[in-house]
Design an enzyme around this catalytic site. Structure first.
Site, PDB file in Angstrom:
ATOM      1  N   HIS A 157       0.609  16.518 -44.665  1.00  0.00           N
ATOM      2  CA  HIS A 157       0.829  15.822 -43.206  1.00  0.00           C
ATOM      3  C   HIS A 157       1.569  16.714 -42.278  1.00  0.00           C
ATOM      4  CE1 HIS A 157      -1.013  12.313 -44.367  1.00  0.00           C
ATOM      5  NE2 HIS A 157      -0.176  12.038 -45.004  1.00  0.00           N
ATOM      6  N   HIS A 231      -0.852   7.138 -38.839  1.00  0.00           N
ATOM      7  CA  HIS A 231      -0.634   6.650 -40.315  1.00  0.00           C
ATOM      8  C   HIS A 231      -0.181   5.322 -40.344  1.00  0.00           C
ATOM      9  CE1 HIS A 231       0.204   6.950 -44.666  1.00  0.00           C
ATOM     10  NE2 HIS A 231      -0.220   8.330 -44.458  1.00  0.00           N
ATOM     11  N   GLU A 366      -6.582   6.018 -42.163  1.00  0.00           N
ATOM     12  CA  GLU A 366      -6.388   7.433 -41.468  1.00  0.00           C
ATOM     13  C   GLU A 366      -7.487   8.040 -41.238  1.00  0.00           C
ATOM     14  OE1 GLU A 366      -3.246   9.642 -44.054  1.00  0.00           O
ATOM     15  OE2 GLU A 366      -3.545   7.717 -45.025  1.00  0.00           O
TER      16      GLU A 366
HETATM   17  C1  GLA Z   1      -1.203   9.948 -47.059  1.00  0.00           C
HETATM   18  C2  GLA Z   1      -1.211  10.472 -48.441  1.00  0.00           C
HETATM   19  C3  GLA Z   1      -0.887   9.693 -49.625  1.00  0.00           C
HETATM   20  C4  GLA Z   1       0.772   9.719 -49.349  1.00  0.00           C
HETATM   21  C5  GLA Z   1       0.846   9.201 -48.121  1.00  0.00           C
HETATM   22  C6  GLA Z   1       2.311   8.885 -47.669  1.00  0.00           C
HETATM   23  O1  GLA Z   1      -2.007   8.858 -47.080  1.00  0.00           O
HETATM   24  O2  GLA Z   1      -2.630  10.764 -48.930  1.00  0.00           O
HETATM   25  O3  GLA Z   1      -0.773  10.488 -50.801  1.00  0.00           O
HETATM   26  O4  GLA Z   1       1.505  10.975 -49.063  1.00  0.00           O
HETATM   27  O5  GLA Z   1       0.136   9.642 -46.890  1.00  0.00           O
HETATM   28  O6  GLA Z   1       3.205   8.446 -48.582  1.00  0.00           O
END
Ligand code: GLA
Length: 403
Positions: A157, A231, A366
């Site tokens: 991210h 997110h 997402e």
């Molecule tokens: C995304 C990732 C997950 C986790 C979340 C936040 O969805 O794919 O593995 O890291 O973000 O917790």
């Protein structure tokens, strides 16, 4: 008139400095300051006035003020803060008109800041690159770049000091239909988190009658990679009301990108047919989440990228919560969508209404390019070059069903 319930706490500054940005004063006063709590559910007027207001959400240690904008339209009210461009709350009616907040988040700025390393990313804008890049490295035009490793052994991210932790520059307004809009802008300097090029990014939230639309744009002055998303986590029965296992999930995807034990795609596009990842028809999230299937072991549940069918702006996901009848439909132009079933929520965080979040108490969807695309020549490209504009849009529509 809406009933007031407990106001979110703001440890540093309190809730002060409420300013009416646009719209009728009476309506603004009616909506401002109503807390976004999960319970008790309230009844909103059948339709509300389209409007946008702002209040001071908090102040960071360096003195930067963080504003919270409340965007209201006929059947929806959304709160967005300038820190991380975070969607704090989304209040929508159920099939009987009872309104509750269906987005996971926190009551205060301190809670967001304290939990953000790397954190749950509740409601946040994610950049420069949503999802994982293997070992935080990629090569572009013969040059290898190294990103921060914040999800050992990968970069997740956007790195350690990513877009969800930046204060975005807001511009509130209205579109030609009179719907409230909030444009958030961020300039990420060349080399920021190891990414090449100065990236100028905007995310514009528009709240229409029953929907949130997000339009992302970015330009660069050197070749780079970009993959922006939001997110938000949802619990359509209401934030803080328990797990989402009974929600019916439907994804417009016949294939997914299988991952290794560190959640990096193997490069295959595998069929979902015959696996617990088949959501081509609506299935309760909890039905198969503990099946003995290696991908679910790696993800500790669902944490995968589905390859969306078709192209262009289209339906990506539809989620129905049977007890309240709330339905979330998501539309996007992106090639993929990450469905994450809140597997890392572990009871250490307390949400907006003060209730504990445990594993599976919310799901995230997402819209995105596939994870680790810069290291997979067979995945759609995430390269952005000077002179080109990155553009993508996602719409979240909230409705109800009677069955
Ligand atoms: C995304 C990732 C997950 C986790 C979340 C936040 O969805 O794919 O593995 O890291 O973000 O917790």
């Amino acid at each position: 008139m809406l009933k007031r319930s407990v106001r979110p706490r703001s440890r540093r500054t309190g809730v002060a400095g409420r300013v009416i940005v646009a719209g009728a004063v009476a309506a603004a006063v009616a909506v401002a300051g109503t807390a976004a709590s999960a319970a008790p559910a309230r009844t909103m007027p059948a339709t509300m006035k389209a409007n946008i207001t702002k209040d001071l959400f908090g102040t960071l240690d360096d003195g930067t003020k963080v504003w919270r904008y409340t965007l209201t339209n006929s059947r929806i009210r959304v709160r967005i803060i300038t820190y991380g461009g975070i969607v704090q709350t989304i209040e929508v009616p159920d099939r009987r008109g009872r309104v509750t907040n269906v987005a996971l988040g926190f009551a205060t700025l301190d809670d967001y800041v304290a939990s953000n390393n790397p954190g749950p990313y509740f409601g946040a804008l994610i950049g420069r690159y949503a999802n994982r890049i293997a070992e935080g490295t990629f090569t572009l035009d013969g040059v290898t770049h190294q990103l921060p490793i914040n999800n050992d052994p990968n970069s997740l991210h956007g790195g350690t000091d990513s877009f969800d932790k930046r204060v975005w520059t807001p511009t509130a307004g209205r579109n030609s239909a009179g719907d409230p809009t909030l444009r958030l802008a961020l300039t990420s300097p060349d080399g920021d988190q190891g990414y090449p090029g100065t990236l100028r990014a905007t995310a514009t939230y528009t709240v229409t009658d029953d929907s949130i639309r997000v339009d992302y744009r970015a330009t660069t002055d050197k070749a780079t990679i970009v993959n922006l998303t939001n997110h938000s986590y949802f619990n359509l029965a209401g934030e803080g009301t328990g797990d989402i296992n009974g929600h019916l999930m439907q994804l417009n995807a016949n294939r997914y990108t299988p991952v290794d034990a560190t959640l990096i795609p193997t490069g295959q596009l595998a069929p979902v047919a015959g696996t617990p990842l088949d959501f081509t028809k609506p299935v309760a999230i909890g039905d198969r989440i503990r099946d003995n299937f290696e991908q679910l072991v790696f993800g500790r549940g669902y944490d995968h990228n589905w390859v969306l069918n078709g192209s262009g702006f289209r339906l990506a996901a539809r989620v129905t919560e049977p007890t309240t009848g709330r339905v979330l439909s998501m539309f996007t132009d992106q090639p993929g969508i990450q469905f994450y079933s809140g597997n890392f929520l572990d009871g250490t965080l307390y949400g907006t209404s003060g209730r504990q979040y445990r594993q599976g108490d919310g799901f995230a969807l997402e819209t995105q390019h596939f994870p680790d695309s810069p290291n997979h020549a067979n995945f759609p490209s995430t390269v952005l070059r000077p002179g080109d504009t990155y553009r993508t849009s996602t719409v979240y529509t909230f409705g109800t069903t009677h069955h």
